[in-house]
Design a protein around this motif. Structure first.
Motif: not given
Length: 276
Positions: A29-31, A206-212, A226-227
């Motif tokens: 999980v990216p910190a 999900a694509a709008r808010y995710a960094d990963h 990345a999305p």
């Protein structure tokens, strides 16, 4: 714990009653980022989140928090760093909103659970952030589904963990409150560096808010990144069995999934309805 708290799954297999539902997942999980897990119903995404939150012990592999086996750590030690909001949390009968949100402070209190000014400040801040101040004296069971969900998020915020794990945090919320909650989580991430991991059903949110973005299918991790690098028509077909086009969101530029249903495949046209 360091500021860069690390949560990692190594070769994790998960099962219910000896029926394996997650198979050999490796996930770092990216910190300090927002990670969103997506996939079809029954693919194992909520099960994986339960393992990351120390609710479900792997039958093989391990989950580590800062290099330590998460399932060998003391519950209070984990709770002071990591908070989990399950899909259908259950509140004690008759509990008020104020008392429920206050329970988020338990990991930070001693054996005698003495209430401090810091506890009061954390609860007040959590209530304000979720716009639930006016609900403090009401019983949780009296609230609408959307109000109840915001109160649970407030309890998580009062806990003030470095890592937030949320299973469908937008459940029961209308679209306006979905965006409000996701904006709140994004702000926490950006302003405090809180690591956020959540399961969402809505691919476009999900694509709008995710960094990963983590995509699962049949209990396995099939894509992550990345999305813009992960979400394409082939990914949607592989994970969801859905024919779709992936285009740029006109507002954010993020990938946006446009399903191709049977009507579109037959070449059906839609009549335009005036909204004026």
């Amino acid at each position: 714990m360091t500021d860069e708290t690390r949560l990692v799954a190594h070769g994790v297999h998960l099962a219910y009653d000896q029926r394996r539902v997650v198979h050999g997942v490796d996930l770092a999980v990216p910190a300090g980022q927002v990670t969103v897990i997506v996939g079809a119903n029954g693919c194992g995404k909520s099960t994986l989140l339960r393992a990351l939150g120390r609710i479900l012990r792997p039958v093989e592999g391990r989950v580590e928090l800062d290099g330590r086996d998460l399932h060998r750590m003391r519950p209070r030690e984990v709770a002071s760093v990591l908070g989990l909001l399950p899909q259908q949390p259950v509140a004690p009968e008759g509990i008020s909103v104020g008392d429920l949100v206050g329970r988020g402070r338990h990991p930070h209190q001693g054996a005698f659970r003495r209430w401090s000014a810091a506890d009061a400040d954390a609860v007040a801040r959590a209530l304000a952030l979720t716009d639930t101040q006016d609900l403090v004296g009401r019983r949780v069971e009296e609230l609408s589904g959307g109000q109840r969900q915001r109160v649970w998020v407030a309890m998580m915020l009062a806990q003030d963990p470095r890592i937030l794990l949320l299973d469908e945090p937008t459940t029961y919320l209308d679209i306006a409150h979905q965006v409000d909650v996701l904006d709140l989580l994004a702000d926490l991430n950006q302003q405090r560096g809180t690591t956020v991991v959540m399961v969402l059903h809505d691919l476009n949110l999900a694509a709008r808010y995710a960094d990963h973005l983590v995509v699962m299918a049949a209990g396995r991790l099939v894509r992550e990144g990345a999305p813009a690098d992960v979400l394409d028509a082939e990914c949607v077909r592989e994970a969801f069995g859905l024919l779709a086009r992936v285009v740029a969101d006109p507002v954010t530029g993020c990938p946006m999934v446009v399903p191709e249903g049977a009507r579109e495949r037959r070449g059906a046209t839609y009549s335009k309805v005036s909204l004026t």
